[in-house]
Scaffold this active site. Structure first.
Site, mmCIF file in Angstrom:
data_model
loop_
_atom_site.group_PDB
_atom_site.id
_atom_site.type_symbol
_atom_site.label_atom_id
_atom_site.label_comp_id
_atom_site.label_asym_id
_atom_site.label_seq_id
_atom_site.Cartn_x
_atom_site.Cartn_y
_atom_site.Cartn_z
ATOM 1 N N ASP A 59 0.970 -1.217 -0.081
ATOM 2 C CA ASP A 59 0.061 0.074 0.173
ATOM 3 C C ASP A 59 0.954 1.151 0.194
ATOM 4 O OD1 ASP A 59 -2.438 0.894 -0.324
ATOM 5 O OD2 ASP A 59 -2.699 1.321 1.759
ATOM 6 N N GLY B 63 -0.790 7.883 -11.121
ATOM 7 C CA GLY B 63 -1.294 8.526 -9.902
ATOM 8 C C GLY B 63 -0.648 9.909 -9.647
ATOM 9 N N ARG C 219 8.231 2.231 -3.866
ATOM 10 C CA ARG C 219 8.257 1.048 -3.861
ATOM 11 C C ARG C 219 9.443 0.072 -4.222
ATOM 12 N NH1 ARG C 219 4.734 1.556 -7.422
ATOM 13 N NH2 ARG C 219 3.191 1.381 -6.106
#
Length: 196
Positions: free
Chosen positions: A69, A152, A180
């Site tokens: 997440d 995003g 990430r």
């Protein structure tokens, strides 16, 4: 190579994570595993949401599983949008609406708009033990979108030490420094010591 389930069907994420883990395991998506997992992500933290996703996918597959997440945390907004990054503009969200809302919310503050992207990766191993790994990239939000790549909030985020947004970088350049990638690299180092 041992299989590792990634609780996602997001092709961007899958490609990025596959590249980092290719020497450690065979990474498969939910669709490739034939698993239908779509739990409600209603935790108040990134850690909580990553655990919700990984627990559901692991329960359904019985495979070693990871889930992630990610949130964009803007200092002057008290850490918002944070855990609500994907749905910042409402449930019927899309990336463009989320970016537009962020720009509108920032107009009443003075620049620079310091922020960070933070990713939490949750892992459930073959024995059922849970582990968490985190990656973070500090940077600044700009109010005019720049760049065509990424997704995003990438077109609004300039990482520290750069003049370009994530959306102006090649996939390889972004992956070399992304939040990430940092979380998955920490996980990859763990797998070096404790293989699947």
């Amino acid at each position: 190579m041992e299989k590792l389930l990634f609780a996602t069907n997001n092709t961007h994420k899958l490609a990025e994570v596959r590249q980092i883990l290719q020497e450690r395991c065979t990474l498969i998506s939910l669709a490739e595993a034939g698993v239908q997992s779509n739990p409600v992500e209603d935790a108040p933290t990134l850690e909580g949401n990553a655990l919700i996703k990984v627990r559901d996918a692991h329960r359904l597959s019985q495979l070693p599983t990871i889930a992630d997440d990610t949130g964009l945390e803007v200092n002057c907004l008290g850490g918002a949008p944070g855990v609500h990054s994907a749905r910042y503009a409402g449930e019927a969200h899309n990336d463009a609406a989320n970016r537009q809302k962020l720009v509108e919310d920032l107009r009443s503050f003075s620049p620079p708009y310091k922020a960070r992207f933070r990713t939490v990766v949750a892992y459930i191993d073959a024995a059922g033990a849970e582990h968490l790994f985190e990656g973070c990239v500090e940077g600044t939000i700009i109010l005019e979108e720049r760049g065509e790549a990424g997704f995003g909030y990438d077109a609004l985020f300039v990482p520290e030490g750069e003049e370009r947004t994530f959306a102006q970088m090649t996939e390889h350049e972004k992956n070399a420094m992304s939040h990430r990638a940092r979380a998955i690299t920490a996980f990859s180092q763990y797998l070096k010591q404790y293989p699947l």
